[in-house]
Design a protein around this motif. Structure first.
Motif, PDB file in Angstrom:
ATOM      1  N   GLN A 102       0.546 -23.462 -36.626  1.00  0.00           N
ATOM      2  CA  GLN A 102       0.364 -24.568 -35.687  1.00  0.00           C
ATOM      3  C   GLN A 102       1.723 -25.064 -35.187  1.00  0.00           C
ATOM      4  O   GLN A 102       2.768 -24.738 -35.726  1.00  0.00           O
ATOM      5  CB  GLN A 102      -0.441 -25.681 -36.355  1.00  0.00           C
ATOM      6  N   GLN A 143     -12.586 -27.940 -37.480  1.00  0.00           N
ATOM      7  CA  GLN A 143     -11.478 -27.782 -36.547  1.00  0.00           C
ATOM      8  C   GLN A 143     -11.970 -28.009 -35.136  1.00  0.00           C
ATOM      9  O   GLN A 143     -12.736 -27.236 -34.604  1.00  0.00           O
ATOM     10  CB  GLN A 143     -10.788 -26.423 -36.701  1.00  0.00           C
ATOM     11  N   TRP A 157      -3.782 -19.436 -42.006  1.00  0.00           N
ATOM     12  CA  TRP A 157      -2.743 -19.005 -41.059  1.00  0.00           C
ATOM     13  C   TRP A 157      -2.605 -19.947 -39.884  1.00  0.00           C
ATOM     14  O   TRP A 157      -1.521 -20.127 -39.338  1.00  0.00           O
ATOM     15  CB  TRP A 157      -3.010 -17.573 -40.599  1.00  0.00           C
ATOM     16  N   LYS A 158      -3.691 -20.556 -39.491  1.00  0.00           N
ATOM     17  CA  LYS A 158      -3.595 -21.538 -38.416  1.00  0.00           C
ATOM     18  C   LYS A 158      -2.684 -22.683 -38.823  1.00  0.00           C
ATOM     19  O   LYS A 158      -1.909 -23.218 -38.027  1.00  0.00           O
ATOM     20  CB  LYS A 158      -4.993 -22.089 -38.124  1.00  0.00           C
ATOM     21  N   TRP A 159      -2.787 -23.044 -40.077  1.00  0.00           N
ATOM     22  CA  TRP A 159      -1.968 -24.142 -40.585  1.00  0.00           C
ATOM     23  C   TRP A 159      -0.486 -23.761 -40.564  1.00  0.00           C
ATOM     24  O   TRP A 159       0.378 -24.575 -40.263  1.00  0.00           O
ATOM     25  CB  TRP A 159      -2.421 -24.501 -41.997  1.00  0.00           C
ATOM     26  N   THR A 186      -7.330 -31.088 -34.567  1.00  0.00           N
ATOM     27  CA  THR A 186      -7.830 -30.641 -35.847  1.00  0.00           C
ATOM     28  C   THR A 186      -7.406 -31.637 -36.909  1.00  0.00           C
ATOM     29  O   THR A 186      -6.238 -31.979 -37.003  1.00  0.00           O
ATOM     30  CB  THR A 186      -7.273 -29.255 -36.169  1.00  0.00           C
ATOM     31  N   PHE A 191     -10.281 -18.199 -36.012  1.00  0.00           N
ATOM     32  CA  PHE A 191      -8.837 -18.315 -35.842  1.00  0.00           C
ATOM     33  C   PHE A 191      -8.488 -18.771 -34.427  1.00  0.00           C
ATOM     34  O   PHE A 191      -7.802 -19.773 -34.237  1.00  0.00           O
ATOM     35  CB  PHE A 191      -8.220 -16.945 -36.135  1.00  0.00           C
ATOM     36  N   THR A 192      -8.980 -18.060 -33.439  1.00  0.00           N
ATOM     37  CA  THR A 192      -8.609 -18.378 -32.058  1.00  0.00           C
ATOM     38  C   THR A 192      -9.818 -18.757 -31.218  1.00  0.00           C
ATOM     39  O   THR A 192      -9.654 -19.216 -30.092  1.00  0.00           O
ATOM     40  CB  THR A 192      -7.968 -17.158 -31.373  1.00  0.00           C
ATOM     41  N   ALA A 203      -8.489 -17.635 -41.684  1.00  0.00           N
ATOM     42  CA  ALA A 203      -8.106 -18.149 -40.375  1.00  0.00           C
ATOM     43  C   ALA A 203      -7.400 -19.498 -40.511  1.00  0.00           C
ATOM     44  O   ALA A 203      -6.360 -19.735 -39.893  1.00  0.00           O
ATOM     45  CB  ALA A 203      -9.340 -18.280 -39.492  1.00  0.00           C
ATOM     46  N   SER A 260      -3.719 -12.433 -34.411  1.00  0.00           N
ATOM     47  CA  SER A 260      -5.085 -12.059 -34.774  1.00  0.00           C
ATOM     48  C   SER A 260      -5.081 -10.728 -35.521  1.00  0.00           C
ATOM     49  O   SER A 260      -5.731 -10.565 -36.562  1.00  0.00           O
ATOM     50  CB  SER A 260      -5.959 -11.920 -33.525  1.00  0.00           C
ATOM     51  N   LEU A 267      -0.552 -19.749 -30.899  1.00  0.00           N
ATOM     52  CA  LEU A 267      -1.931 -19.389 -30.570  1.00  0.00           C
ATOM     53  C   LEU A 267      -2.302 -19.758 -29.135  1.00  0.00           C
ATOM     54  O   LEU A 267      -3.437 -19.572 -28.717  1.00  0.00           O
ATOM     55  CB  LEU A 267      -2.902 -20.033 -31.561  1.00  0.00           C
TER      56      LEU A 267
END
Lengths: 351, 322, 358
Positions: free
Chosen positions: B158, A309, B153-155, A314, B263-264, B150, B188, B178
């Protein structure tokens, strides 16, 4: 409030009809499934989508791909469209190229004639298709196999070392009386209090002094002597009757043989639990490998995933299947050994 | 398969036989302890001592002899503050931001997680079909690696993700989850709860199952309402387990790093930078590598953790005695 | 075949002295039983002989050679444990052969020996089973088999029958005795059950608090107990005890605390005037009579073939009388009993030692 309260408590057992508390219960469980499994399922579905489909907003549930067709005199397969308006309405055409709002199309039946159509007049012909090449690409074009190997090597070696030395120590601490035993036990309990995370700096010094920075051994060795493992096994070995050991001594078995032929087989359930836990810990480990391994070719899966990422961009097309492959072993182990893992984790209090 | 190991085992047996014959059976215990104890001393006991050496020396060198002695300056610099409640008034503002982030993170994460775990455990303890399956469902995320959690959840979060799509279809504005600091902090905390709740659910479920059924039956004979059953029976009988869970969650919450970092990355800005990330970045992540400052911060963290662990041992003891 | 000798053997755990100097000699081929109440040190003594427990002081000799520093594995003894201590993860066959493998016995020899022992103990049908698939009696046989198969110099049994039910215990008792006759090895057998001791032993060592109270043949212990403890421990039903003192005027008369008097034959006992004594008499040796000691009957058990009468003497002591046949005595009656002087035991109350002159 009263409703929540009632559903938080038990109801009479063995009644035939579902009452409303049961409905709330199953509602909660359903919500739980969606919340806990939903994201993983979404990841799985997304990992089979093509790059274009991943960019699509709003996303569609299932992976969909446009039909293509190899048309004579064109090297690449061409995407197919159904014409829904205009002159060519009703025909199925393949697109050669698109320029702004106009697309050059061709009828697969008569490849010589090029047609110009308005992009608004057509609709792509699509079907559900799993982009397996997302996965094969990982192996063919990326270093993924290397990361997989690194992770596997670390996990298996570290687990094996840990099981052997932890069970030896647990045996000594559970079945022998010797001077200094209490001191050793106290020291081990003491280290339970100090989590490894606060010892990063000096541990790194030692690892670098031994020349193990950026080697897999640097990841494997420092965490091998877990107090948790020693304790888990010791608690189990204590329950093995001393008389069995005495019997083996009368049978002329050496102490090592007693350990290897009697204690280890009899502790198999506890060792299995610890093995599963150790595999999980090592496979999922992040912070320590992050510190020790600095070069890309030594990365574990977790580090590689994290490095995939980018800061701004990403590459989800690679990241999603890689994530799925990383969680796959865990998921498989979980499916077969759920009960063991649950009891194991509950008895050690995690790590 | 095990036969293959036989020659190795014969070899390993030799030192044990020697010790056993010469020094007696009791001494073989030390031989069994030796490998584990060696690694322990090297990578746990020794680092505990070295940590103090690092914390009281400065510079960027890794080797201790190259590091100038600075006394308690590392501690002093970290703690130097006009007003600890306002990180920008502190000499090391990132440290204090990380400290306060961690405090708020732990308060929310532990508070909400324990309540949710309790609710889930109570639901799972009811007479339900396929309990094993449901228990597995809630437990499953515990096994996922922090990075995987991470990324999952990022997916979803987004810009073009599932959640924004859902919001839009309902007619709401999409949000850059985010990038906005409060939302980043919220999520988070959320993913951390999502990932760890199952573990505490399991412990609480075991605690619930240890409460004898006949107590409830007696209460039922006394015509106790469900609320009273919960207040007067479940909670008091579960409270030792609940306390253990609370302290355990605190201990782990304070050490949170992996999933938030993946994650962040601690951002936006330093909105989700927790204390472990501060230690990691100060010592290893960014140049210059201030190992002394990292060690000093680690010692302060360790003191908090030791306090919490001691609390846990104390509670456990009371639980056993009671 | 071996004789086993203990010379002033002492065992201490820290400051606690568990065995306080024991001298014993077990001739080869002898079946010796250590008997005593729980905590008397009999199991510790056995484990010291086996080599599983260190010897703090004194010497253990096997065939005249001191073995204090010889490990359990090399003393050539084998042991049957209270819990059998079978290896749970091994089949019966593996349980039997484990010890032989450890001393590098050739495979075919192991095979023959295991088969022979299994046949002898009638466990040959069970060789492929795991211990948990066996009944208590079968496990016991396997445990004995494991001891026998190594052809040891001697056998040690640590309360081997205590986990069996009463019926099986009687059966196994017989089997162990016949095993001893067949093998002819020295055996040391620890039990807290004096019936087992009486029925099986060639010689019994009665232990109490880390000391041997008496060592001898079963009937010797029964007929001539050396002290109050042995008298009370050996024999079922338990011996009755009455308190009194030797009359000041006549050496052949004892004044009981109830004031009643008993005659003893001259020369049988040694003891001075006014000495406090305890009179022991077994319930089966008491007779109903016209005159004698007064007894208030508190309970009667009619078993048909014999009758048990429980009563209280004038000075409040409980007394039991076992009479042949059925008795007309009823609860609440007052009866008289006589004490045959040739069956009477006399002990010094203070030291507990017998006053029977040799």
């Amino acid at each position: 409030m009263a409703r929540i309260v009632a559903f938080l408590t038990r109801t009479r057992a063995g009644k035939g009809r579902m009452d409303w508390t049961d409905w709330v219960t199953y509602g909660y469980l359903l919500f739980g499934i969606v919340l806990m499994f939903g994201p993983v399922a979404w990841l799985l579905l997304s990992s089979f989508k093509t790059g274009a489909e991943l960019e699509r907003f709003p996303p569609r549930l299932l992976p969909v791909a446009q039909d293509t067709l190899v048309v004579e005199s064109y090297d690449e397969p061409l995407p197919l469209f159904k014409m829904i308006a205009g002159d060519q309405e009703g025909r199925t055409l393949a697109q050669i190229r698109r320029v702004g709002l106009i697309a050059q199309m061709v009828d697969p039946a008569e490849p010589e004639t090029r047609l110009k159509v308005n992009v608004a007049d057509r609709e792509p012909i699509e079907r559900i298709a799993f982009a397996w090449n997302n996965y094969t690409d990982l192996f063919e074009r990326l270093n993924f196999p290397l990361y997989l190997w690194n992770s596997t090597a670390i996990t298996l070696t570290a687990t094996a070392i840990m099981l052997v030395i932890n069970s030896m120590a647990a045996f000594a601490l559970s079945k022998y009386k010797f001077r200094g035993k209490l001191t050793v036990l106290a020291l081990v309990i003491g280290t339970l209090m100090v989590p490894g995370t606060v010892l990063l700096v000096p541990t790194f010094l030692l690892v670098s002094q031994f020349g193990m920075v950026n080697t897999l051994w640097g990841v494997i060795i420092p965490g091998a002597a877990t107090p948790t493992g020693v304790f888990l096994l010791r608690q189990y070995m204590i329950t093995i009757p001393d008389e069995i050991l005495d019997a083996a001594r009368m049978d002329s078995a050496s102490e090592w043989k007693i350990f290897w032929r009697i204690i280890i087989p009899l502790s198999a359930p506890a060792i299995a639990v610890l093995a599963i836990l150790a595999i999980m810990w090592r496979w999922n480990d992040f912070l320590w490998p992050l510190i020790v391994l600095s070069e890309n070719d030594k990365f574990t899966l977790q580090l590689a995933l994290n490095s995939f990422q980018g800061e701004f961009l990403t590459d989800w097309e690679k990241l999603l299947p890689a994530t799925v492959l990383t969680l796959l072993p865990v998921a498989i182990v979980f499916m077969f050994l759920q009960k063991y893992i649950a009891t194991g984790i509950a008895s050690t209090g995690g790590k | 398969m095990l036969k293959l190991l036989n020659p190795i085992m014969r070899l390993v047996e030799i030192p044990f036989l020697l010790v056993q014959k010469r020094l007696g059976i009791g001494m073989t215990a030390w031989l069994f302890l030796a490998p584990n104890l060696a690694l322990f001393s090297l990578f746990t006991f020794l680092p505990i001592i070295l940590n103090f050496s690092y914390a009281t020396t400065g510079g960027e060198a890794i080797l201790l002899r190259d590091r100038p002695d600075v006394g308690f300056q590392n501690f002093g610099n970290l703690l130097e503050c006009e007003n600890v409640l306002d990180p920008s008034s502190c000499r090391n503002d990132l440290f204090w931001r990380a400290v306060w982030n961690t405090v708020w993170f732990v308060v929310f994460q532990v508070g909400i997680m324990v309540i949710a775990a309790l609710a889930t455990a109570i639901v799972l303890n009811r007479k339900i079909r396929a309990r094993g399956l449901f228990r597995g469902v809630f437990f499953f995320p515990v096994l996922l690696s922090p990075v995987v959690v991470a990324l999952i959840w990022k997916w979803i979060l987004q810009r073009n993700g599932l959640l924004n799509a859902g919001l839009e279809s309902l007619g709401f504005e999409t949000i850059n989850w985010l990038i906005e600091r409060h939302w980043a902090f919220f999520w988070s905390t959320f993913i951390s709860i999502w990932a760890h709740m199952g573990f505490y659910t399991l412990i609480l479920l075991a605690g619930l199952q240890a409460i004898p059924q006949d107590v409830y039956e007696a209460a039922l004979m006394d015509r106790a309402s469900p609320w009273r059953c919960f207040r007067r029976i479940t909670l008091p009988l579960l409270s030792p387990t609940l306390l253990v869970v609370l302290v355990l969650a605190l201990i782990k919450g304070v050490q949170t790093f992996d999933e938030i970092y993946a994650f962040t990355g601690g951002g936006p800005g330093s909105a989700t930078t927790l204390i472990m990330q501060f230690i990691y970045e100060t010592g290893f992540g960014v140049q210059p590598r201030l190992l002394g400052v990292a060690a000093a911060a680690a010692i302060m963290l360790a003191m908090v953790l030791i306090f919490l662990t001691a609390l846990q041992f104390w509670i456990n003891r009371k639980k056993v005695d009671g | 075949m071996a004789n086993i000798e203990l010379r002033n053997v002492v065992k201490r755990f820290g400051a606690l002295e568990v065995i306080k100097g024991v001298d014993l000699r077990i001739e080869h081929g002898e079946f010796c039983v250590f008997v005593g109440p729980s905590g008397c040190g009999k199991s510790t003594l056995l484990r010291m002989i086996s080599g599983l427990e260190d010897i703090t002081g004194g010497e253990v000799l096997i065939d005249g050679k001191p073995v204090n520093n010889v490990s359990a594995a090399e003393r050539g003894l084998s042991m049957v444990f209270q819990s059998y201590a079978l290896y749970p993860h091994m089949s019966v066959r593996q349980n039997l052969s484990f010890g032989l493998e450890n001393v590098r016995t050739p495979k075919d020899v192991i095979e023959t020996k295991v088969r022979d022992v299994a046949t002898m103990l009638q466990i040959d049908q069970l060789l492929e089973r795991r211990p948990k698939e066996l009944s208590g009696g079968q496990r016991q046989r396997v445990a004995i088999g494991r001891a026998v198969v190594r052809e040891p110099l001697g056998f040690l049994f640590d309360e081997p029958l205590s986990n069996l039910d009463a019926e099986l215990r009687v059966e196994m008792r017989g089997e162990i005795s016949s095993l001893h006759r067949r093998l002819g090895n020295s055996m040391i057998y620890v039990t807290h059950d004096q019936v087992e001791a009486m029925t099986m032993a060639d010689k019994i060592a009665v232990l109490r608090a880390g000391l041997v109270e008496q060592y001898g043949r079963p009937l010797e212990l029964y007929n001539r107990p050396a002290n109050l403890f042995v008298a009370g421990f050996i024999g079922s039903p338990k011996m009755n005890f009455l308190e009194g003192r030797i009359s000041a005027d006549a050496q052949t008369e004892i004044v009981l605390d109830s004031g009643e008097r008993l005659n003893v034959p001259a020369g049988k006992f040694s003891g001075g005037p006014d000495q406090r004594v305890t009179i022991g008499i077994r319930p089966t040796d008491l007779d109903l009579s016209e005159d004698g000691i007064r007894l208030d009957v508190g309970g009667v058990e009619q078993l048909g073939g014999e009758s048990h009468i429980f009563g209280t003497t004038a000075d409040g002591r409980k007394l039991t009388l076992h009479a042949q046949g059925q008795t007309p005595v009823a609860i609440g009656e007052e009866i008289r009993i006589s004490v045959p002087s040739d069956r009477m035991h006399l002990f010094d109350t203070q030291s507990g030692k017998t006053l029977l002159s040799a």
